[in-house]
Design an enzyme around this catalytic site. Structure first.
Site, mmCIF file in Angstrom:
data_model
loop_
_atom_site.group_PDB
_atom_site.id
_atom_site.type_symbol
_atom_site.label_atom_id
_atom_site.label_comp_id
_atom_site.label_asym_id
_atom_site.label_seq_id
_atom_site.Cartn_x
_atom_site.Cartn_y
_atom_site.Cartn_z
ATOM 1 N N LYS A 11 -1.490 -0.494 4.208
ATOM 2 C CA LYS A 11 -1.187 -0.259 2.889
ATOM 3 C C LYS A 11 -1.607 1.218 2.389
ATOM 4 O O LYS A 11 -1.986 1.929 3.302
ATOM 5 C CB LYS A 11 -2.379 -1.203 1.945
ATOM 6 C CG LYS A 11 -3.621 -1.045 1.888
ATOM 7 C CD LYS A 11 -4.413 0.105 1.235
ATOM 8 C CE LYS A 11 -5.949 -0.009 1.662
ATOM 9 N NZ LYS A 11 -6.399 1.548 1.136
ATOM 10 N N ASP A 136 -10.459 -5.497 0.276
ATOM 11 C CA ASP A 136 -9.048 -5.132 0.431
ATOM 12 C C ASP A 136 -8.307 -6.334 1.085
ATOM 13 O O ASP A 136 -6.933 -6.540 0.881
ATOM 14 C CB ASP A 136 -8.825 -4.080 1.317
ATOM 15 C CG ASP A 136 -9.126 -2.798 0.540
ATOM 16 O OD1 ASP A 136 -9.169 -2.610 -0.417
ATOM 17 O OD2 ASP A 136 -8.927 -1.616 1.283
#
Ligand code: C5P
Length: 290
Positions: A11, A136
């Site tokens: 990401k 996350d």
């Protein structure tokens, strides 16, 4: 024995604001994350008992310290399925880079075991497991692009079909996320950046416009602690992409580009400057051809 291969994308953070410190020691965040085409692969193979982990990178621990291992343990505990699994990580994502590699591997293990063991658990159940593993990890269950709040575990998907191109530069510096949050001075007299304003600009779809709004509250801390990264960021900016930002707590820095060929050109310049770990990537959800 049944086996399965699951991609685990990296990401980048397009926006990250820290709203304050929480009583539990974590920080309250608003962050827009996007999955990219740079990805690890997690291989899962059924076994009789236990969790075995191997990895292509010798310096990565292959025991309970590894988030992929932890994910398998959490899945066993929460699903009550006590079968064994052999996990193998084919690493492509640099570690301690702010690219979420370990978290994405963990999410891939949860998704993979859900299929391998036929558990049929809903994404929401996997996301609750994911939040036990790391802040996350829930984002990577659904992935693509999302606004994440709370510690990061409250995930609101952002629908986009736009294809974006980035050059990611990993400066081969390992940054410990905890040390960056610990060094962050929260000054509430400074105006907070508004995630909704960013999301609106992002959805308008013009990288030249929203590129100017890329923002990461942690960037000042990391660049302060690693001054050489300031030069690296300035170098990327000198190629005039739509925007440049540190991802997460770093050390990876990316440039947002209008076209793939612009990203390729910047990557070639970086290679000429001696940088060895550079990646041209795209986001994952576009319907347009790359
Ligand atoms: O959740 P995770 O273990 O990935 O977080 C790593 C570290 O990052 C935490 O120990 C904490 O120091 C910091 N962190 C934080 N606030 C968040 C997410 C992470 O302070 N929302």
């Amino acid at each position: 024995m049944k086996s399965l291969s699951v991609p685990a994308p990296a990401k980048i953070n397009l926006f990250l604001e820290v709203l304050g410190k929480r009583p539990d020691g974590y920080h309250e965040l608003e962050t827009v994350m996007q999955e990219t085409s740079l990805a690890d692969t997690v291989e899962l193979e059924e076994s009789d008992s236990g969790i075995e982990l191997t990895c292509t990178e010798p310096e990565i621990p292959c025991d309970e310290r590894n988030l992929a291992w932890k994910a398998a343990r959490v899945f066993q505990e929460e699903s009550g399925i006590k079968r064994g699994v052999k996990l193998h990580l084919l690493k492509k994502i640099p570690t301690a880079a702010g690219l979420g590699g370990g978290s994405s591997d963990a999410a891939a293990v949860l998704k993979g075991l859900n299929t391998l063991w036929g558990a049929g658990l809903a994404d929401e159940v996997l996301m609750a497991m994911a939040s036990r593993i790391g802040s996350d990890v829930p984002f990577f269950i659904k992935g693509c692009t999302a606004l994440c709040k709370g510690r990061g575990e409250i995930v609101q998907p952002i629908e986009t079909r736009q294809r974006l191109f980035y050059v990611i530069l990993y400066p081969e510096i390992r940054v410990a996320t905890t040390s960056i949050y610990n060094s962050l001075k929260i000054d509430l007299t400074k105006g907070l950046k508004d995630a909704n304003f960013f999301v609106k600009a992002f959805l308008s779809g013009d990288p030249d416009s929203f590129g100017k709004l890329l923002f990461n509250r942690l960037e000042g801390v990391t660049l302060g602690l690693y001054p050489e990264l300031r030069k690296t960021k300035a170098l990327l900016e000198s190629y005039s992409p739509c925007g440049v930002l540190l991802s997460g707590s770093g050390s990876a820095i990316y440039a947002l580009c209008n076209k793939r060929r612009e990203a390729e050109r910047i990557r070639e310049e970086l290679t000429r400057q001696g940088f060895k770990k550079t990646y041209v990537v795209t986001n994952l959800e576009s319907l347009e051809p790359a």
